[in-house]
Design a protein around this motif. Structure first.
Motif, short mmCIF file in Angstrom:
data_model
loop_
_atom_site.label_atom_id
_atom_site.label_comp_id
_atom_site.label_asym_id
_atom_site.label_seq_id
_atom_site.Cartn_x
_atom_site.Cartn_y
_atom_site.Cartn_z
N ALA A 131 0.83 -1.20 0.00
CA ALA A 131 0.00 0.00 0.00
C ALA A 131 0.87 1.26 0.00
O ALA A 131 0.61 2.22 -0.74
CB ALA A 131 -0.92 -0.02 1.21
N LYS A 132 1.95 1.26 0.81
CA LYS A 132 2.84 2.42 0.85
C LYS A 132 3.57 2.59 -0.48
O LYS A 132 3.81 3.72 -0.94
CB LYS A 132 3.84 2.27 1.99
N LYS A 133 3.93 1.47 -1.11
CA LYS A 133 4.60 1.55 -2.41
C LYS A 133 3.68 2.16 -3.45
O LYS A 133 4.11 2.98 -4.28
CB LYS A 133 5.04 0.15 -2.84
N ASP A 134 2.42 1.76 -3.43
CA ASP A 134 1.45 2.32 -4.35
C ASP A 134 1.27 3.81 -4.09
O ASP A 134 1.15 4.62 -5.02
CB ASP A 134 0.12 1.58 -4.21
N VAL A 135 1.26 4.20 -2.81
CA VAL A 135 1.14 5.61 -2.46
C VAL A 135 2.36 6.39 -2.98
O VAL A 135 2.24 7.50 -3.52
CB VAL A 135 0.99 5.77 -0.93
N HIS A 136 3.55 5.80 -2.82
CA HIS A 136 4.77 6.46 -3.29
C HIS A 136 4.75 6.63 -4.81
O HIS A 136 5.12 7.69 -5.34
CB HIS A 136 6.00 5.63 -2.88
N THR A 185 -7.42 14.03 -7.10
CA THR A 185 -7.97 12.67 -7.01
C THR A 185 -6.92 11.69 -6.50
O THR A 185 -7.20 10.84 -5.63
CB THR A 185 -8.48 12.21 -8.38
N ASN A 186 -5.72 11.79 -6.99
CA ASN A 186 -4.65 10.90 -6.55
C ASN A 186 -4.30 11.13 -5.08
O ASN A 186 -4.01 10.20 -4.34
CB ASN A 186 -3.40 11.10 -7.42
N THR A 187 -4.32 12.42 -4.67
CA THR A 187 -4.02 12.72 -3.27
C THR A 187 -5.06 12.11 -2.35
O THR A 187 -4.73 11.52 -1.31
CB THR A 187 -3.96 14.24 -3.07
N THR A 188 -6.34 12.23 -2.72
CA THR A 188 -7.42 11.63 -1.93
C THR A 188 -7.29 10.11 -1.88
O THR A 188 -7.47 9.47 -0.84
CB THR A 188 -8.78 12.02 -2.51
N LYS A 189 -6.94 9.52 -3.04
CA LYS A 189 -6.76 8.07 -3.09
C LYS A 189 -5.62 7.63 -2.18
O LYS A 189 -5.72 6.61 -1.48
CB LYS A 189 -6.47 7.65 -4.53
N ASN A 190 -4.53 8.41 -2.15
CA ASN A 190 -3.41 8.08 -1.27
C ASN A 190 -3.83 8.07 0.19
O ASN A 190 -3.47 7.19 0.97
CB ASN A 190 -2.27 9.07 -1.48
#
Length: 640
Positions: free
Chosen positions: A159-164, A238-243
């Motif tokens: 999950a953190k990798k996807d966020v990065h 949108t990406n920030t909210t998804k993170n």
């Protein structure tokens, strides 16, 4: 389908209301149940308080003041529960878990805790600790919990990798946005065209240079730049909210595993998971994402006075480990001093909380066996008090007091003394009543004495006294019992024993006379039927008994005789049944019924049942004054 004659008899008997003995109607209502004062209630569990425990339905909670455990909406005694008692007794008989595999497992767990500890030289060694989790999960006693923890860590890193990756994408989009803005400004400045325009204000006319429509910032090319910039900004948000959502979900999943470890009383795993958590999520947010109304949230909030956090859960786990260690130390000290009652309680408390802790699992069996005998005798004492066996309870109390120097026998001895005295007083009262001729009161007092102490030795003395002094009370009680059971045949069999016992009692005498009279009638009819059957007149025998069966449907001897005759008269009983069925139908089939009655009459010419049915139907078909019965021969003649 052919109907069984036995079914016909059962149907006929179920419609009859008469019995061998019909009790007289009673005008008074039955007396309400009263407390005899001799009922014994051994209540070992104190009343539950109205306020619900902190742990509620999610976590097991033990109240040390009352030794009650609450879990999943139920409350029971920690030292008196069949399931817990069996589990605890099994533990007391188990050898200490000091195998090479168990030692290696505990060393691995301790090494992992040391590696992820903030006090580890050089700081926490996260990667090495994670690589050791599969080794710990290979031990059967771990139940693959370390493997579950490694899976949760892997999922959190994914999950953190996807966020990065999403953040890197946002950075690239931001660079593209800035490039588009620069190109838009340059394009607007290069494509901006002007033209001269005359403006008249009053009597004055002036000229000015204005931007030409469709050029510069008003051009379609510039507006396309603006649209792309707005689109990139929306994608970034949108990406920030998804993170943020993905990070919260990863924390929730990881924290759920921690809470599960805590519920399963795997406190060492809770500490490991907590230390790994701080290495995975370094944003400083260690709040537990759980419902504020949940029992876990209430437990942590009421304990610390703050919102539930991972650190609070870690603290609770460490506190539980410390309590278990202290409880085992107390057990060892009390056991050596011979205070087995307190020692057994401390060990049971430690076992309930830290069943999987090393200090509990490695406790030598020899030390545990010292309290095993005390625990067993304690369970026997509780069972004896429940069963009101105060003789055995008194013996057990004396034995336990010799074994355990700190055993508090006050409650047990008080209960034994109280109930034995109450039972003896009822027996003494019964003896006095029997001496005065009040047999009913004597029976009542003896019943109360038995309810208080069923195995009182003085009950045997009273039975011997009654047998010697008077057997009338026993006979009267037997008569009442047989009468309530509708066992009239046994009363008839023992009539000469009961007659003097109930003499002078009008109610019992009336019942007795009625039973004897009716049994004589039934037996007389049975003797006649037996004679008929001997000479081959089975139909006559059955008809005589069937008529009597309607009046006494509950007599077993009469029922058995009819069952023996049923196969021999099946054709006759079938004809009677069908005739009765046609006669009783809503649309009465008089002709069919009459034909079946005539068939029954042809089978058994002297049948009174068939003759009665024929006469009954004939009066409906032809007026009574026009019916002419010919008494000649064995047939009836009907003329218009």
């Amino acid at each position: 389908m052919k109907t069984s004659p036995i079914a016909i008899l059962l149907a006929a008997s179920s419609m009859a209301s008469a019995q061998v003995y019909t009790p007289p109607p009673s005008d008074s209502n039955p007396p309400a149940n009263r407390n005899s004062g001799g009922d014994t209630v051994i209540q070992r569990q104190p009343e539950q308080k109205n306020n619900s425990p902190v742990f509620g339905n999610e976590l097991p909670f033990m109240d040390p003041s009352s030794e009650l455990i609450s879990w999943n909406g139920h409350t029971w005694s920690a030292t008196d529960n069949r399931l817990l008692a069996a589990r605890f007794e099994r533990y007391l008989n188990e050898p200490e878990d000091k195998s090479d595999e168990a030692v290696a497992y505990r060393e691995t767990i301790q090494e992992i805790l040391d590696l992820v500890s903030p006090h580890n030289p050089g700081g926490p060694d996260f990667s090495t600790a994670v690589r050791m989790l599969p080794r710990a999960s290979s031990f059967p006693g771990d139940a693959k919990l370390c493997d579950s923890l490694s899976q949760a860590i892997y999922a959190a890193f994914l999950a953190k990798k996807d966020v990065h990756s999403t953040r890197e994408l946002n950075d690239a989009m931001q660079a593209e946005k800035e490039r588009l803005i620069r190109h838009a400004d340059i394009s607007a400045s290069r494509t901006r065209l002007t033209e001269d325009e005359e403006v008249t204000q009053g009597n004055t006319t002036t000229s000015r240079r204005t931007a030409k429509e469709g050029t510069g910032t008003d051009s379609l090319h510039y507006k396309e730049y603006l649209r792309r910039v707005a689109e990139i900004e929306a994608l970034k948000k949108t990406n920030t909210t998804k993170n943020e959502i993905q990070l919260v979900q990863a924390k929730v999943q990881y924290q759920a595993l921690m809470i599960q470890f805590f519920v399963q009383r795997r406190f060492e795993h809770v500490v490991m998971a907590s230390r790994f958590y701080h290495q995975i999520f370094k944003d400083g947010d260690n709040r537990l994402h759980i419902d504020k109304k949940s029992d876990v949230s209430k437990m942590i909030s009421e304990t610390f006075g703050t919102s539930p956090t991972v650190a609070a859960l870690d603290t609770l786990a460490n506190e539980a480990i410390r309590d278990v260690d202290k409880g085992v130390d107390a057990f060892l000290f009390l056991s050596e001093r011979g205070e087995l009652q307190s020692a057994s309680k401390r060990l049971s408390e430690s076992y309930m909380v830290g069943e999987f802790m090393p200090v509990v699992q490695t406790l030598p069996r020899e030390k545990k066996r010292r309290v095993l005998e005390f625990v067993r005798e304690s369970y026997k004492l509780v069972a004896a008090l429940d069963a009101k066996d105060y003789t055995a309870a008194k013996t057990l109390v004396a034995k336990i007091k010799e074994t355990a120097t700190d055993f508090d026998a006050t409650k047990a001895e008080a209960a034994i003394a109280t109930y034995t005295r109450v039972s003896n007083m009822h027996i003494d009262t019964a003896k006095l009543a029997a001496a005065n001729g009040d047999n009913e009161k004597a029976a009542t007092e003896i019943q109360k004495a038995m309810e208080v102490w069923p195995q009182n030795p003085k009950l045997a003395e009273f039975d011997h006294l009654v047998a010697q002094g008077s057997g009338l009370v026993v006979a009267k009680n037997d008569f009442d019992r047989l009468l309530s059971e509708n066992n009239y045949r046994e009363i008839f069999k023992r009539q000469y024993e009961f007659a003097p016992a109930i003499q002078g009692d009008e109610r019992r005498e009336d019942a007795f006379k009625q039973i004897i009279k009716n049994i004589f009638r039934i037996d007389g009819a049975l003797e006649k039927a037996s004679e008929f059957r001997k000479i081959g007149q089975s139909y006559a025998a059955w008809e005589q008994l069937a008529t009597l069966r309607e009046e006494f449907p509950d007599d077993p001897k009469l029922g058995r005789e009819l069952e023996l005759l049923a196969p021999q008269v099946a054709d006759f009983t079938l004809a009677l049944k069908r005739a009765k069925a046609f006669e009783d139908r809503r649309d009465r089939q008089i002709g069919s019924a009459l034909s079946w009655y005539l068939k029954a009459r042809s089978i058994y010419p002297r049948s009174e049942m068939a003759a009665s049915g024929i006469d009954r139907l004939a009066r409906e078909i032809v007026p009574e004054d026009e019916v002419v019965r010919s008494s000649a021969g064995d047939e009836d003649v009907y003329e218009d």
